[in-house]
Design a protein around this motif. Structure first.
Motif, PDB file in Angstrom:
ATOM      1  N   GLY A 259       0.779  -1.147  -0.001  1.00 58.28           N
ATOM      2  CA  GLY A 259      -0.086  -0.044  -0.070  1.00 58.28           C
ATOM      3  C   GLY A 259       0.969   1.358  -0.096  1.00 58.28           C
TER       4      GLY A 259
ATOM      5  N   SER B 212     -10.630   2.955   0.996  1.00 64.96           N
ATOM      6  CA  SER B 212     -11.114   1.367   1.541  1.00 64.96           C
ATOM      7  C   SER B 212     -11.006   1.313   2.952  1.00 64.96           C
ATOM      8  CB  SER B 212      -9.870   0.362   0.887  1.00 64.96           C
ATOM      9  OG  SER B 212      -9.783   0.358  -0.418  1.00 64.96           O
ATOM     10  N   GLY B 213     -10.224   1.828   3.621  1.00 62.77           N
ATOM     11  CA  GLY B 213     -10.038   1.516   5.091  1.00 62.77           C
ATOM     12  C   GLY B 213     -11.233   2.179   5.819  1.00 62.77           C
ATOM     13  N   THR B 214     -11.602   1.627   7.012  1.00 64.56           N
ATOM     14  CA  THR B 214     -12.708   1.855   7.528  1.00 64.56           C
ATOM     15  C   THR B 214     -12.208   1.905   9.273  1.00 64.56           C
ATOM     16  OG1 THR B 214     -13.112  -0.480   8.269  1.00 64.56           O
ATOM     17  CG2 THR B 214     -14.195   0.473   6.344  1.00 64.56           C
TER      18      THR B 214
HETATM   19  C1  LIG Z   1       0.064   2.352   3.229  1.00 69.74           C
HETATM   20  C2  LIG Z   1      -0.699   2.175   4.485  1.00 69.74           C
HETATM   21  C3  LIG Z   1      -0.718   3.594   5.322  1.00 69.74           C
HETATM   22  C4  LIG Z   1      -1.325   3.680   6.397  1.00 69.74           C
HETATM   23  N1  LIG Z   1      -1.593   4.863   7.005  1.00 69.74           N
HETATM   24  C5  LIG Z   1      -2.287   4.916   8.134  1.00 69.74           C
HETATM   25  C6  LIG Z   1      -2.276   5.974   8.903  1.00 69.74           C
HETATM   26  O1  LIG Z   1      -1.774   7.329   8.384  1.00 69.74           O
HETATM   27  N2  LIG Z   1      -3.190   6.308   9.942  1.00 69.74           N
HETATM   28  C7  LIG Z   1      -3.774   5.062  10.430  1.00 69.74           C
HETATM   29  O2  LIG Z   1      -4.358   5.067  11.457  1.00 69.74           O
HETATM   30  N3  LIG Z   1      -3.660   3.850   9.753  1.00 69.74           N
HETATM   31  C8  LIG Z   1      -2.934   3.777   8.622  1.00 69.74           C
HETATM   32  N4  LIG Z   1      -3.110   2.676   8.160  1.00 69.74           N
HETATM   33  C9  LIG Z   1      -3.560   1.283   8.725  1.00 69.74           C
HETATM   34  C10 LIG Z   1      -5.103   1.073   7.941  1.00 69.74           C
HETATM   35  O3  LIG Z   1      -5.068   1.557   6.715  1.00 69.74           O
HETATM   36  C11 LIG Z   1      -6.263   1.676   8.883  1.00 69.74           C
HETATM   37  O4  LIG Z   1      -5.716   1.072  10.174  1.00 69.74           O
HETATM   38  C12 LIG Z   1      -7.628   1.310   8.235  1.00 69.74           C
HETATM   39  O5  LIG Z   1      -8.485   1.921   9.230  1.00 69.74           O
HETATM   40  C13 LIG Z   1      -7.803  -0.226   8.468  1.00 69.74           C
HETATM   41  O6  LIG Z   1      -9.458  -0.377   8.023  1.00 69.74           O
HETATM   42  P1  LIG Z   1      -9.722  -1.667   7.103  1.00 69.74           P
HETATM   43  O7  LIG Z   1     -11.110  -1.407   6.941  1.00 69.74           O
HETATM   44  O8  LIG Z   1      -8.900  -1.705   5.956  1.00 69.74           O
HETATM   45  O9  LIG Z   1      -9.319  -2.954   8.052  1.00 69.74           O
HETATM   46  P2  LIG Z   1      -9.141  -4.339   7.555  1.00 69.74           P
HETATM   47  O10 LIG Z   1      -7.586  -4.523   7.317  1.00 69.74           O
HETATM   48  O11 LIG Z   1     -10.129  -5.097   6.698  1.00 69.74           O
HETATM   49  O12 LIG Z   1      -9.079  -5.038   9.159  1.00 69.74           O
HETATM   50  C14 LIG Z   1      -8.071  -4.698  10.390  1.00 69.74           C
HETATM   51  C15 LIG Z   1      -8.463  -5.498  11.413  1.00 69.74           C
HETATM   52  O13 LIG Z   1      -9.547  -5.244  12.069  1.00 69.74           O
HETATM   53  C16 LIG Z   1     -10.335  -6.229  12.137  1.00 69.74           C
HETATM   54  N5  LIG Z   1     -11.753  -5.704  11.697  1.00 69.74           N
HETATM   55  C17 LIG Z   1     -12.012  -5.111  10.305  1.00 69.74           C
HETATM   56  N6  LIG Z   1     -13.559  -4.821  10.747  1.00 69.74           N
HETATM   57  C18 LIG Z   1     -14.107  -5.276  11.751  1.00 69.74           C
HETATM   58  C19 LIG Z   1     -15.336  -5.147  12.442  1.00 69.74           C
HETATM   59  N7  LIG Z   1     -16.238  -4.599  11.996  1.00 69.74           N
HETATM   60  N8  LIG Z   1     -15.621  -5.841  13.579  1.00 69.74           N
HETATM   61  C20 LIG Z   1     -14.221  -6.113  14.324  1.00 69.74           C
HETATM   62  N9  LIG Z   1     -13.142  -6.243  13.681  1.00 69.74           N
HETATM   63  C21 LIG Z   1     -13.018  -5.901  12.654  1.00 69.74           C
HETATM   64  C22 LIG Z   1     -10.068  -7.193  11.033  1.00 69.74           C
HETATM   65  O14 LIG Z   1     -10.321  -8.681  11.513  1.00 69.74           O
HETATM   66  C23 LIG Z   1      -8.389  -6.989  11.280  1.00 69.74           C
HETATM   67  O15 LIG Z   1      -8.007  -7.725  12.346  1.00 69.74           O
HETATM   68  C24 LIG Z   1      -2.413   2.628   6.820  1.00 69.74           C
HETATM   69  C25 LIG Z   1      -2.236   1.228   6.080  1.00 69.74           C
HETATM   70  C26 LIG Z   1      -1.299   1.369   5.064  1.00 69.74           C
HETATM   71  C27 LIG Z   1      -1.170  -0.155   4.326  1.00 69.74           C
END
Ligand SMILES: Cc1cc2nc3c(=O)[nH]c(=O)nc-3n(C[C@H](O)[C@H](O)[C@H](O)COP(=O)(O)OP(=O)(O)OC[C@H]3O[C@@H](n4cnc5c(N)ncnc54)[C@H](O)[C@@H]3O)c2cc1C
Ligand code: FES
Ligand code: FES
Length: 496
Positions: free
Chosen positions: A42, A296-298
């Protein structure tokens, strides 16, 4: 089975590994190698593709990282890859789409490895704007795309120039209509490969039933975090349950009782609304990952991951947010602050999912400041994150919520620092004295991002900076190109 459109082709898949990324599927299964793999985590944007989603009959397109998004989450969507961009043939532009023609004219590409990803990010911007939206928006659109040889100025010029040409529109209506008609028959879309399963429940009853039946199944939302376990650690999950199309978990509501944000709502879909209430959090959200990550992220994924350095947790804790957990047994709501128990250990039970977050209405006398320290402005996780939420009368602090990320094993409040602020005058001396308590509240670790000493020092400075930003009278010198609109009563802040 899952069904989606790949460019102009209807795709129906049944036997695919649950952890397969769109990028691997495109390149290995479909031979579509125009989408590149740079980092598989990513960070580089070489793999950027577009995802079209049907929003009440209106198809909307956004950029995402194909190396992170899972194939199963494609159900019902339109995947657009670089191969389709000039496929429609635009003879007036030498068969190139305007975004491609502008890149050529502005010399925006040298080795070309980053170029397909950059073209796709430009295309997302182009499809969502009819005229050039300005440099700040262009920089944000490309914040998740690295180029190692061209330099960004020609690329930014190309972003501006593509809007100068006559508009070029795609016509995918027939294929989109076909996809929409096909989807009606599919109850719980799923994939099965040997003993591995991917489920995509569409409603809460199906979601919590599946989780009760398979308590060890891994939940997934946008997969921007979980996918790293597959691409970097080569883990192969047996059961994945995706919350990403579970309707009650998607969207937000706002009324006099505050705001509810569904756990599976991508950041990009709620941060504008959120930042209208809390404009002080705009920069924090703009610096959360990249456009692709925010598409995408949540929040459910961030809190579900329970990372001590996720940015949303300190913000939500400081704002007294509550978290809603759902299971077949019903729903329960607890303070987000109490959700985190120890490193990556939370109150979530094996049969539960995070369904959403409640924020109380903004207090009239709230003073809010958000700070993120990271090595890169764009697309970088925090070293330290501080959110300060105070209520005050004219001269004194009434309540103080000071929440940190990166200072201990969980996102946490600095209770002794807060105590040093409460009932004290809103003066610089108060904040300087309170900052001394941070080392009493936390004993942070040293790691690759920063030493323990740095973390304490920068936190102290951030608290003092928060005073300058809110109660002080220092004119703005922003460290970022964002157009942050602070309430009229607040003086915009300087990079101290
Ligand atoms: C390049 C890159 C940069 C990033 N930069 C940042 C940043 O600047 N700041 C930051 O905070 N984060 C950052 N992130 C981390 C990430 O994008 C965030 O944490 C994002 O919010 C994750 O959401 P997701 O929906 O993609 O989670 P997923 O990857 O789908 O899930 C993450 C975890 O949460 C669990 N989960 C998901 N949904 C639920 C639900 N409804 N109930 C219970 N458990 C659940 C999953 O089982 C998994 O363990 C970055 C990631 C990448 C790859
Ligand atoms: S390959 Fe680098 S972001 Fe996907
Ligand atoms: S043109 Fe070589 S990496 Fe961008």
């Amino acid at each position: 089975m899952i069904q989606f459109l790949l460019n102009q082709d209807l795709i129906e898949l049944e036997a695919v590994a649950p952890s397969l990324s769109i990028l691997d599927w495109l390149r290995t299964n479909k031979g579509k190698t125009g989408t590149k793999e740079g980092c598989a985590s990513g960070d580089c944007g070489a793999c950027t593709v577009l995802i079209g989603e049907n929003k009440q009959g209106n198809w909307q397109y956004k950029s995402i990282n194909a190396c992170l998004m899972l194939v199963g989450n494609l159900h019902g969507k339109h995947l657009v890859t670089i191969e389709a961009v000039s496929q429609n043939a635009f003879p007036e532009f030498d068969d190139l789409h305007p975004v491609q023609k502008a890149m050529v004219e502005c010399h925006g590409s040298q080795c070309g490895f980053c170029t397909p990803g950059i073209i796709m990010s430009m295309l997302a911007l182009y499809l969502n704007h009819t005229s050039y939206p300005g440099k700040s928006t262009a920089i944000h659109a490309l914040g998740g795309n690295l180029c190692r040889c061209t330099g960004y100025n020609p690329i930014l010029k190309a972003v501006e120039k593509c809007f100068d040409y006559p508009r070029a529109n795609f016509n995918w209506q027939a294929e989109l209509t076909l996809l929409t008609t096909k989807l009606a028959e599919n109850a719980i879309p799923n994939l099965t490969n040997q003993n591995c399963h991917f489920y995509l429940p569409q409603n809460l009853a199906d979601l919590v039933k599946l989780k009760a039946q398979m308590p060890t199944a891994q939940l997934v939302a946008g997969a921007t975090d979980l996918s790293l376990a597959f691409t970097q650690q080569l883990k192969t999950p047996q059961q994945l349950i995706s919350v990403s199309q579970c309707q009650p978990l998607i969207g937000y509501q706002q009324n006099q009782d505050g705001m509810f944000i569904g756990a599976a709502t991508p950041y990009a879909e709620f941060i504008k609304q959120f930042c209208q209430i809390y404009p002080e959090s705009t920069e924090l959200f703009n610096r959360l990952g990249s456009t692709q990550i925010r598409n995408s992220g949540t929040l459910g994924g961030s809190i579900g991951n329970a990372s001590p350095i996720g940015d949303p947790a300190p913000l939500l804790i400081a704002l007294n947010a509550k978290i809603e957990l759902a299971s077949e047994r019903g729903k329960r709501v607890i303070a987000l602050e109490d959700y985190f128990i120890a490193y990556k250990t939370t109150q979530l039970k094996p049969d539960e999912v995070i369904s959403g977050f409640y924020l109380p209405p903004r207090p009239l006398n709230l003073t809010l400041a958000c700070h993120k320290i990271s090595k890169r402005i764009e697309d970088d996780i925090s070293t330290v994150c501080l959110v300060m939420a105070l209520t005050t009368d004219n001269q004194h602090i009434i309540t103080a919520n000071i929440a940190f990320g990166g200072m201990t094993a969980i996102p946490a409040r600095a209770k002794q620092t807060e105590a040093a602020l409460i009932k004290q005058p809103t003066e610089l001396a108060t904040f300087k004295a309170a900052a001394k308590q941070i080392s009493q509240d936390f004993s942070p670790l040293s790691d690759v991002r920063a030493s323990a000493e740095y973390r304490v020092k920068v936190s102290e400075n951030l608290l003092i900076r928060s005073w300058h930003q809110t109660f002080g009278q220092i004119e703005i010198q922003k460290n970022h190109s964002d157009n942050i609109q602070l309430p009229a009563t607040r003086v915009q802040h300087a990079a101290l």
